[in-house]
Design a protein around this motif. Structure first.
Motif, mmCIF file in Angstrom:
data_model
loop_
_atom_site.group_PDB
_atom_site.id
_atom_site.type_symbol
_atom_site.label_atom_id
_atom_site.label_comp_id
_atom_site.label_asym_id
_atom_site.label_seq_id
_atom_site.Cartn_x
_atom_site.Cartn_y
_atom_site.Cartn_z
ATOM 1 N N GLU A 26 36.711 45.510 46.859
ATOM 2 C CA GLU A 26 36.158 44.387 46.462
ATOM 3 C C GLU A 26 35.136 43.924 47.585
ATOM 4 O O GLU A 26 33.929 43.728 47.267
ATOM 5 C CB GLU A 26 37.070 43.139 46.751
ATOM 6 N N HIS A 52 28.935 36.873 38.947
ATOM 7 C CA HIS A 52 30.273 37.164 39.267
ATOM 8 C C HIS A 52 30.191 37.935 40.848
ATOM 9 O O HIS A 52 31.235 38.329 41.440
ATOM 10 C CB HIS A 52 30.047 38.845 38.603
ATOM 11 N N THR A 56 33.226 37.337 43.001
ATOM 12 C CA THR A 56 33.788 38.583 43.859
ATOM 13 C C THR A 56 34.148 37.962 45.377
ATOM 14 O O THR A 56 35.209 38.375 45.805
ATOM 15 C CB THR A 56 32.570 39.704 44.086
ATOM 16 N N HIS A 59 37.639 36.663 44.780
ATOM 17 C CA HIS A 59 38.661 37.711 44.933
ATOM 18 C C HIS A 59 39.039 38.381 46.181
ATOM 19 O O HIS A 59 40.177 38.716 46.222
ATOM 20 C CB HIS A 59 37.898 39.198 43.909
ATOM 21 N N GLU A 114 33.935 47.289 36.720
ATOM 22 C CA GLU A 114 34.740 46.143 36.264
ATOM 23 C C GLU A 114 36.099 47.085 35.778
ATOM 24 O O GLU A 114 37.077 46.525 35.707
ATOM 25 C CB GLU A 114 34.270 45.466 35.189
ATOM 26 N N GLU A 117 38.385 47.828 38.600
ATOM 27 C CA GLU A 117 39.163 46.596 38.917
ATOM 28 C C GLU A 117 40.081 46.268 38.047
ATOM 29 O O GLU A 117 41.287 45.671 38.239
ATOM 30 C CB GLU A 117 37.994 45.386 39.432
ATOM 31 N N GLU A 147 37.728 39.374 36.028
ATOM 32 C CA GLU A 147 37.253 40.916 35.811
ATOM 33 C C GLU A 147 37.066 41.185 34.350
ATOM 34 O O GLU A 147 36.002 41.826 33.963
ATOM 35 C CB GLU A 147 38.381 41.670 36.395
#
Ligand SMILES: [Fe+2]
Ligand SMILES: [Fe+2]
Length: 167
Positions: A26, A52, A56, A59, A114, A117, A147
Protein backbone atom coordinates in the motif's frame (compact mmCIF):
# COMPACT_ATOMS: atom_id res chain seq x y z
CA UNK A 1 11.98 -12.28 5.67
CA UNK A 2 11.04 -14.68 2.87
CA UNK A 3 7.59 -16.19 2.68
CA UNK A 4 8.83 -19.57 3.89
CA UNK A 5 11.18 -18.10 6.41
CA UNK A 6 11.63 -20.08 9.61
CA UNK A 7 10.31 -17.03 11.46
CA UNK A 8 6.82 -18.03 10.35
CA UNK A 9 5.78 -20.91 12.56
CA UNK A 10 2.08 -20.49 13.08
CA UNK A 11 -0.98 -19.36 11.18
CA UNK A 12 -0.86 -16.26 13.32
CA UNK A 13 2.72 -15.52 12.19
CA UNK A 14 1.63 -16.02 8.60
CA UNK A 15 -1.27 -13.59 9.05
CA UNK A 16 1.02 -10.93 10.52
CA UNK A 17 3.57 -11.51 7.74
CA UNK A 18 0.86 -10.98 5.14
CA UNK A 19 -0.25 -7.80 6.91
CA UNK A 20 3.33 -6.51 6.71
CA UNK A 21 3.51 -7.43 3.04
CA UNK A 22 0.31 -5.59 2.17
CA UNK A 23 1.34 -2.64 4.36
CA UNK A 24 4.52 -2.36 2.28
CA UNK A 25 2.50 -2.73 -0.95
CA UNK A 26 0.00 0.00 0.00
CA UNK A 27 2.86 2.39 0.76
CA UNK A 28 4.46 1.68 -2.61
CA UNK A 29 1.09 2.25 -4.30
CA UNK A 30 0.73 5.52 -2.42
CA UNK A 31 3.94 6.78 -4.00
CA UNK A 32 3.25 5.29 -7.48
CA UNK A 33 -0.31 6.62 -7.97
CA UNK A 34 0.55 10.35 -8.24
CA UNK A 35 2.84 9.58 -11.20
CA UNK A 36 0.06 7.63 -12.92
CA UNK A 37 -2.41 10.48 -12.26
CA UNK A 38 0.10 12.87 -13.75
CA UNK A 39 0.50 10.86 -16.93
CA UNK A 40 -3.21 10.09 -17.45
CA UNK A 41 -5.04 12.27 -19.98
CA UNK A 42 -8.67 11.10 -19.80
CA UNK A 43 -10.35 13.30 -17.12
CA UNK A 44 -12.46 10.45 -15.69
CA UNK A 45 -9.37 8.28 -15.40
CA UNK A 46 -7.43 11.07 -13.69
CA UNK A 47 -10.28 11.65 -11.26
CA UNK A 48 -10.82 7.94 -10.60
CA UNK A 49 -7.15 7.43 -9.79
CA UNK A 50 -7.16 10.51 -7.58
CA UNK A 51 -10.11 9.28 -5.56
CA UNK A 52 -8.44 5.88 -5.21
CA UNK A 53 -5.29 7.64 -4.00
CA UNK A 54 -7.40 9.14 -1.20
CA UNK A 55 -8.82 5.69 -0.43
CA UNK A 56 -5.30 4.25 -0.40
CA UNK A 57 -4.36 6.63 2.41
CA UNK A 58 -7.22 5.10 4.38
CA UNK A 59 -6.03 1.58 3.46
CA UNK A 60 -2.68 2.34 5.10
CA UNK A 61 -4.45 3.61 8.23
CA UNK A 62 -6.74 0.58 8.38
CA UNK A 63 -3.73 -1.74 8.25
CA UNK A 64 -2.14 0.17 11.12
CA UNK A 65 -5.42 -0.24 12.99
CA UNK A 66 -5.42 -4.02 12.38
CA UNK A 67 -1.78 -4.34 13.53
CA UNK A 68 -2.80 -2.60 16.75
CA UNK A 69 -5.99 -4.60 17.23
CA UNK A 70 -3.96 -7.77 16.79
CA UNK A 71 -1.19 -6.63 19.14
CA UNK A 72 1.43 -6.80 16.38
CA UNK A 73 4.19 -4.31 15.66
CA UNK A 74 3.40 -1.93 12.79
CA UNK A 75 6.05 -2.75 10.21
CA UNK A 76 6.59 -3.53 6.55
CA UNK A 77 8.02 -6.60 4.84
CA UNK A 78 9.39 -6.02 1.38
CA UNK A 79 6.98 -7.26 -1.26
CA UNK A 80 8.81 -8.00 -4.54
CA UNK A 81 5.49 -8.73 -6.28
CA UNK A 82 4.14 -5.17 -6.01
CA UNK A 83 7.56 -3.74 -6.89
CA UNK A 84 7.48 -5.82 -10.08
CA UNK A 85 3.98 -4.67 -11.00
CA UNK A 86 4.89 -0.99 -10.43
CA UNK A 87 8.22 -1.33 -12.25
CA UNK A 88 6.46 -2.82 -15.25
CA UNK A 89 3.83 -0.05 -15.16
CA UNK A 90 6.58 2.59 -15.26
CA UNK A 91 8.44 0.80 -18.05
CA UNK A 92 5.37 0.51 -20.27
CA UNK A 93 4.24 4.10 -19.56
CA UNK A 94 7.71 5.33 -20.48
CA UNK A 95 7.51 3.53 -23.82
CA UNK A 96 4.09 4.83 -24.93
CA UNK A 97 3.98 8.14 -26.74
CA UNK A 98 0.36 8.40 -27.93
CA UNK A 99 -1.68 9.90 -25.03
CA UNK A 100 -4.74 7.77 -25.66
CA UNK A 101 -2.76 4.57 -25.87
CA UNK A 102 -1.01 5.67 -22.68
CA UNK A 103 -4.42 5.93 -20.93
CA UNK A 104 -5.19 2.33 -21.93
CA UNK A 105 -1.78 1.25 -20.62
CA UNK A 106 -2.33 3.09 -17.33
CA UNK A 107 -5.70 1.39 -16.83
CA UNK A 108 -4.14 -2.02 -17.46
CA UNK A 109 -1.36 -1.32 -14.95
CA UNK A 110 -3.77 0.06 -12.37
CA UNK A 111 -5.92 -3.06 -12.72
CA UNK A 112 -2.89 -5.29 -12.18
CA UNK A 113 -2.33 -3.40 -8.90
CA UNK A 114 -5.99 -3.76 -7.88
CA UNK A 115 -6.02 -7.48 -8.67
CA UNK A 116 -2.94 -7.94 -6.54
CA UNK A 117 -4.61 -6.12 -3.66
CA UNK A 118 -7.89 -8.02 -4.08
CA UNK A 119 -5.97 -11.29 -3.86
CA UNK A 120 -4.05 -10.21 -0.74
CA UNK A 121 -7.01 -8.72 1.12
CA UNK A 122 -9.19 -11.72 0.22
CA UNK A 123 -6.62 -13.98 1.87
CA UNK A 124 -6.23 -11.67 4.87
CA UNK A 125 -9.99 -11.60 5.47
CA UNK A 126 -10.19 -15.40 5.30
CA UNK A 127 -7.22 -15.88 7.61
CA UNK A 128 -8.47 -13.28 10.11
CA UNK A 129 -11.79 -15.13 10.34
CA UNK A 130 -9.98 -18.46 10.72
CA UNK A 131 -7.97 -16.99 13.58
CA UNK A 132 -11.16 -15.88 15.32
CA UNK A 133 -10.53 -12.22 14.53
CA UNK A 134 -13.84 -11.27 12.96
CA UNK A 135 -13.13 -7.72 14.15
CA UNK A 136 -9.92 -7.53 12.07
CA UNK A 137 -11.68 -9.24 9.15
CA UNK A 138 -14.39 -6.56 9.19
CA UNK A 139 -11.82 -3.75 8.89
CA UNK A 140 -9.95 -5.54 6.09
CA UNK A 141 -13.22 -6.24 4.29
CA UNK A 142 -13.91 -2.51 4.02
CA UNK A 143 -10.67 -2.12 2.07
CA UNK A 144 -11.36 -5.23 -0.01
CA UNK A 145 -14.69 -3.69 -1.08
CA UNK A 146 -12.94 -0.46 -2.15
CA UNK A 147 -10.30 -2.37 -4.13
CA UNK A 148 -13.02 -4.30 -5.96
CA UNK A 149 -14.96 -1.16 -6.69
CA UNK A 150 -11.80 0.61 -7.99
CA UNK A 151 -11.23 -2.35 -10.30
CA UNK A 152 -14.83 -2.26 -11.56
CA UNK A 153 -14.57 1.48 -12.27
CA UNK A 154 -11.36 0.92 -14.25
CA UNK A 155 -13.09 -1.77 -16.32
CA UNK A 156 -15.97 0.63 -17.09
CA UNK A 157 -13.52 3.33 -18.15
CA UNK A 158 -11.65 0.94 -20.43
CA UNK A 159 -14.82 -0.44 -22.01
CA UNK A 160 -16.55 2.95 -21.93
CA UNK A 161 -14.22 4.51 -24.48
CA UNK A 162 -10.57 4.58 -23.43
CA UNK A 163 -9.70 1.39 -25.29
CA UNK A 164 -11.70 2.48 -28.35
CA UNK A 165 -9.99 5.87 -28.37
CA UNK A 166 -6.61 4.14 -28.13
CA UNK A 167 -7.43 1.80 -30.99
FE1 LIG B 1 -5.31 -0.37 -1.37
FE1 LIG C 1 -6.14 -0.28 -4.66
Amino acid sequence: MGLFSKDIKTMDDLFVHQLQDVYYAEKQILSALPKMIDKATNPSLKQGLQSHLNETETHVQRLEQVFEMHGAEIKTTKCPAINGIIEEANDVAGDVEDKQVLDAAIIASAQAVEHYEISRYGTLVAWAKQLGRADCAAVLEQTLREEKSADTKLTSLALGGVNRAAA
